[in-house]
Design an enzyme around this catalytic site. Structure first.
Site, PDB file in Angstrom:
ATOM      1  N   SER A 191     -37.585  61.434 -28.591  1.00  0.00           N
ATOM      2  CA  SER A 191     -36.288  61.233 -27.942  1.00  0.00           C
ATOM      3  C   SER A 191     -36.461  61.213 -26.435  1.00  0.00           C
ATOM      4  O   SER A 191     -37.444  61.752 -25.893  1.00  0.00           O
ATOM      5  CB  SER A 191     -35.331  62.368 -28.324  1.00  0.00           C
ATOM      6  N   TYR A 204     -33.612  71.488 -29.307  1.00  0.00           N
ATOM      7  CA  TYR A 204     -33.861  70.110 -29.749  1.00  0.00           C
ATOM      8  C   TYR A 204     -34.861  69.420 -28.827  1.00  0.00           C
ATOM      9  O   TYR A 204     -35.831  68.800 -29.288  1.00  0.00           O
ATOM     10  CB  TYR A 204     -32.542  69.345 -29.781  1.00  0.00           C
TER      11      TYR A 204
END
Length: 299
Positions: A191, A204
């Site tokens: 990401s 995350y």
């Protein structure tokens, strides 16, 4: 028929700049079926050209969002697909299975919680059995829960995020490798959070940086065996992850608008990136992170 990915078009206008309602909320992990507005996963537009003919792919988190778009694009490129997803996501998974089968390919549905080591390993065995082998692995399933203050980030959430995003990738890849021959491809979903961590996504973002390092190290280890490892790093893509506490609710209406393209990405726009890394045409691409983020600079 919607315009396909080969149609010449302005990328700022290919999809609308969405303004999701702030009050929208779903219980984790979220369903495409309930999302407002709905996502475009390529179900009506992705046009294949046989780039993955005869290949056998296992994709985690394949029921919705990015994983569903990858499953559809792989099937349209003539691959058979095993779909891993949580049992509560069965409704979305059935839709993707139907699309794969309507594309003339085999779909193997594998419900189960991969944050459990035994279930993750069992899932790989079932995929190999159902597909008759394995030459593409996409570790895509992820957990993302927004938390504004570190003091409020529970041990349980941190542990679950690590197990879903990092441990499961380790267990699944380790179990899959004995079945993968030279020419196989492993693609892990990282990401933009690995490079530009948001303050409300500490756990995350940490996992996404770990995925990058795991992938680059493993790529060097497996390259002499002819197995390529790469990653795709999405930016702000509109998926059920965002409305199941993945984003602060007040930020939903502006989701993705700060990118240079001025809009959030739609899952189908990621399909070609995964197809490229899975196909033999990327035979000299190893240990690479392919950023698909609407123009945000990254290292």
């Amino acid at each position: 028929m919607a315009e396909d990915q080969y149609t010449f078009q302005d990328p700022t206008k290919r999809f609308p700049s969405i303004s999701p309602p702030e009050e929208q909320d779903q219980p984790e992990p979220g369903l495409d079926e309930w999302l407002n507005p709905h996502t475009d996963r390529g179900q009506d537009s992705y046009r294949g050209t046989g780039r993955l003919e005869g290949r056998r792919a296992l994709i985690t988190g394949a029921d919705s969002g990015i994983g569903a778009a990858v499953a559809i694009s792989f099937a349209r490129e003539s691959a058979d697909v095993a779909l891993s997803y949580l049992p509560v996501e069965e409704e979305d998974a059935r839709d993707i299975v139907k699309i794969i089968e309507e594309s003339g390919r085999k779909a193997v549905a594998l419900p189960g919680d991969i944050s459990d080591a035994s279930k993750a390993k069992e899932m790989v065995a079932k995929a190999v059995e159902g597909l008759g082998g394995l030459d593409i692995l996409v570790n895509n399933a992820g957990k993302q829960i927004s938390c504004e203050r570190l003091e409020d980030l529970s041990d349980e959430q941190f542990d679950e995020t690590m197990k879903t995003n990092v441990y499961a990738m380790f267990w699944i890849t380790k179990s899959a490798l004995p079945h993968m021959e030279a020419g196989s491809s492993i693609i892990n979903t990282t990401s933009i959070q690995a490079y530009k961590p948001s303050p409300d996504k500490i756990d995350y973002a940490t996992t996404k940086a770990a995925i990058n390092n795991f992938s680059k190290g493993l790529a060097q280890q497996l390259a002499p065996r002819g197995i390529r490892v790469n990653t795709v790093a999405p930016g702000p893509f509109w998926t059920p992850l965002q409305v199941s506490d993945g984003q602060p609710k007040e930020k939903l209406p502006q989701f993705g608008k700060s990118t240079p393209l001025g809009r959030a990405g739609q899952p189908t726009e990621l399909g070609p990136a995964y197809v490229f890394l899975a196909s033999p045409e990327s035979s000299y691409v190893v240990g690479e992170t392919l950023n698909v983020n609407g123009g945000q600079p990254t290292p």
